[in-house]
Design a protein around this motif. Sequence first.
Motif, short mmCIF file in Angstrom:
data_model
loop_
_atom_site.label_atom_id
_atom_site.label_comp_id
_atom_site.label_asym_id
_atom_site.label_seq_id
_atom_site.Cartn_x
_atom_site.Cartn_y
_atom_site.Cartn_z
N ALA A 26 2.87 -1.48 -7.88
CA ALA A 26 3.28 -0.43 -6.93
C ALA A 26 2.34 -0.39 -5.74
O ALA A 26 2.78 -0.28 -4.58
CB ALA A 26 3.30 0.92 -7.64
N TYR A 27 1.04 -0.50 -6.00
CA TYR A 27 0.07 -0.46 -4.90
C TYR A 27 0.27 -1.64 -3.95
O TYR A 27 0.19 -1.49 -2.73
CB TYR A 27 -1.36 -0.48 -5.44
CG TYR A 27 -2.40 -0.52 -4.36
CD1 TYR A 27 -2.70 0.63 -3.63
CD2 TYR A 27 -3.06 -1.71 -4.03
CE1 TYR A 27 -3.63 0.59 -2.60
CE2 TYR A 27 -3.98 -1.75 -3.01
CZ TYR A 27 -4.27 -0.60 -2.30
OH TYR A 27 -5.18 -0.64 -1.28
N VAL A 30 4.45 -1.18 -2.36
CA VAL A 30 5.02 0.01 -1.74
C VAL A 30 4.85 -0.06 -0.21
O VAL A 30 3.77 -0.36 0.29
CB VAL A 30 4.36 1.29 -2.28
CG1 VAL A 30 4.77 2.50 -1.45
CG2 VAL A 30 4.75 1.50 -3.73
N ASP A 31 5.95 0.21 0.50
CA ASP A 31 5.97 0.21 1.97
C ASP A 31 5.55 -1.13 2.59
O ASP A 31 4.96 -1.17 3.67
CB ASP A 31 5.05 1.31 2.51
CG ASP A 31 5.64 2.70 2.31
OD1 ASP A 31 6.85 2.79 2.04
OD2 ASP A 31 4.88 3.68 2.40
N VAL A 291 -2.71 4.95 -4.48
CA VAL A 291 -1.31 4.92 -4.02
C VAL A 291 -0.93 6.28 -3.43
O VAL A 291 -0.31 6.37 -2.36
CB VAL A 291 -0.36 4.56 -5.18
CG1 VAL A 291 1.09 4.74 -4.75
CG2 VAL A 291 -0.60 3.11 -5.62
N HIS A 295 -0.07 6.75 0.56
CA HIS A 295 1.35 6.87 0.88
C HIS A 295 1.88 8.30 0.82
O HIS A 295 2.99 8.55 1.27
CB HIS A 295 2.17 5.97 -0.04
CG HIS A 295 1.77 4.53 0.04
ND1 HIS A 295 2.07 3.72 1.12
CD2 HIS A 295 1.08 3.74 -0.82
CE1 HIS A 295 1.60 2.51 0.90
NE2 HIS A 295 0.98 2.50 -0.25
#
Length: 325
Positions: A26-27, A30-31, A291, A295
């Motif tokens: 995820a880290y 993400v984005d 994270v 974010h």
Amino acid sequence: MKTAAHRLNRRKLVIMALLVLAVSIAYMLVDVNFQNQRLFQYSMKIRAPKLAVMLITAFAIGGASIVFQSIINNTIVTPCLLGMNSLYTLIHTAVVFFVGSGSIIAVNANLSFAVDLVILGVTATVIYSYFFKMTKHNILYVLLIGTVLTSFFGSIQTTLTRVMDPNEYDSLLATLVASFSNINSEIIVMSLILLAAIIFVLRKEIVLLDVLTLGKDQAINLGVDYDRCIRRLLLGVTLCIAVATAMVGPISFLGLIIANLSRQLLKTYRHSQLILGSALFGMIVLVGGQVIVEHVYTYSIPISVFITVGGGIYFLYLLLASKRV
């Protein structure tokens, strides 16, 4: 023979490892702009070293915290009582005060890391090896010495900041908060080598931790050189905390949180499982927290603030829980 509790703990550790993998993915993703190859590569180049540092820091602090609590025989203490965090703060304050925030020591990340590590390592080796012998291997006296040193280093640091130029003080504040920004691969490689060397040197003492926690008399009766093992483990703990602190800065309550979460989840005296569980908890806390910081709060609040607040509340809970027992 492996018991049912041992097998259950192994399953818990596997689940935690999967959670570490999930928050790490995820880290990293993400984005992230997958459409633009250059932006994707740039994102990976920036995030990969930061992820590596978080994992290394969690491993160092998690393992050191479990070992420290075991040799002290107290589960509500943390290695920050040894004074390394205060010494780190004093080092950076002294550098800015005497040579300025624009000096090569303050600006160059590699040199700053080297200075921190050398001073922290030498101080830990000299002070704790010497005082442990002087106090006739009384670990509680060493803990008291660490508490005194924490106040001593803090007092000097406070004095320097009071007479420091306000502009220099503003630049100093950023270095006194744990940060995972501007990490370079050279620091990562050096930290891995140092931690691997510490583990290799202390491999026999780490294996004997289960015996050492039985008490001094029982350990000696089983043929263990108790004082030597405790002295080497204490020095190893201090050096691990020194490496982690030199990498990212002081994170005071992280060790307390993850070590006790590991003990409460696994409910075992096997240090091989407790150390791994504490390290995995640390990775989940740091990576998952980062994270959220990046974010959700867009870097407005550093992760160390969440850890300090959460650690303080958790510490009060542990104190109240211990009184009810």
